[in-house]
Design an enzyme around this catalytic site. Structure first.
Site, PDB file in Angstrom:
ATOM      1  N   GLU A   1       9.244  36.023  -6.246  1.00 23.90           N
ATOM      2  CA  GLU A   1       8.290  34.917  -6.381  1.00 23.90           C
ATOM      3  C   GLU A   1       8.486  34.154  -7.693  1.00 23.90           C
ATOM      4  O   GLU A   1       8.246  32.949  -7.753  1.00 23.90           O
ATOM      5  CB  GLU A   1       6.852  35.423  -6.236  1.00 23.90           C
TER       6      GLU A   1
ATOM      7  N   HIS B   1      10.979  31.562  -7.110  1.00 25.52           N
ATOM      8  CA  HIS B   1      10.347  30.384  -6.477  1.00 25.52           C
ATOM      9  C   HIS B   1       9.636  29.525  -7.529  1.00 25.52           C
ATOM     10  O   HIS B   1       9.737  28.300  -7.518  1.00 25.52           O
ATOM     11  CB  HIS B   1       9.321  30.802  -5.421  1.00 25.52           C
TER      12      HIS B   1
HETATM   13 ZN   LIG Z   1      10.331  33.618  -0.607  1.00 30.31          ZN
END
Ligand SMILES: [Zn+2]
Length: 187
Positions: A90, A93
């Site tokens: 994450e 991201h």
């Molecule tokens: Zn992902």
């Protein structure tokens, strides 16, 4: 952004408190520290409370809500390694969103690119983790694993049909697989 269910999650998983403690430990990992430093350098400081432990209902491991934060699904986690993996994924991201002002999660190729990088660079598809999932094929397993996980995430995007997800992934595969920023290479 949604991650697939991790292995060995038949049990109830962690409590919120256990998960929170593991998140604290994850924040000490060199790779996590490195990503946070680079997020900060790119103008996106990640405070400790950016990462939250919550209970989830739809078998997700965790997720990233653009600009709001990362959540780790405590009830789907069984061990420190699960938590580390979700946080790395994450954070990649978050990094992608930070460095590219025009990242559009509704665009299937953009989303595919983010998932290629997150699955590649977090180590989600390292041989050891694939073995745990029971995917024993040797040779080319890493890219197959990444493709499988990218398809799973991108097809869960309401804007992306299976065809759009596959076309998006294929269109950006080489560029995004070889883009290891902020790392020098995939570790
Ligand atoms: Zn992902």
């Amino acid at each position: 952004m949604d991650e697939d269910r991790l292995p060995g999650t038949a049990s109830a998983g962690l409590s919120i408190r256990e998960c929170r403690d593991m998140i604290k430990k994850s924040l000490q990992l060199p790779k996590v520290k490195f990503l946070r430093e680079n997020l900060e350098k790119s103008g996106c400081k990640v405070e400790d409370n950016f990462i939250k432990a919550i209970n989830c209902h739809n078998q997700m491991a965790g997720g990233y809500a653009p600009r709001r934060g990362i959540f780790v699904c405590s009830n789907e986690m069984t061990c420190q390694d699960d938590v580390n993996q979700v946080i790395l994924h994450e954070l990649i991201h978050a990094y992608d969103e930070c460095r590219a002002a025009n990242l559009d999660w509704a665009d299937c190729a953009h989303h595919a690119c983010a998932e290629i990088r997150a699955n590649h660079l977090s180590g989600d598809c390292h041989f050891k983790r694939e073995l745990l999932r029971g995917n024993l094929k040797i040779g080319g397993q890493e890219s197959e694993c990444i493709k499988r996980r990218v398809m799973k995430s991108v097809t869960s995007n309401p804007y992306c049909s299976a065809t759009a997800a596959r076309e998006g992934m294929e269109a950006v595969w080489n560029v995004c697989y070889n883009d290891t920023q902020p790392f020098d290479r995939a570790l």
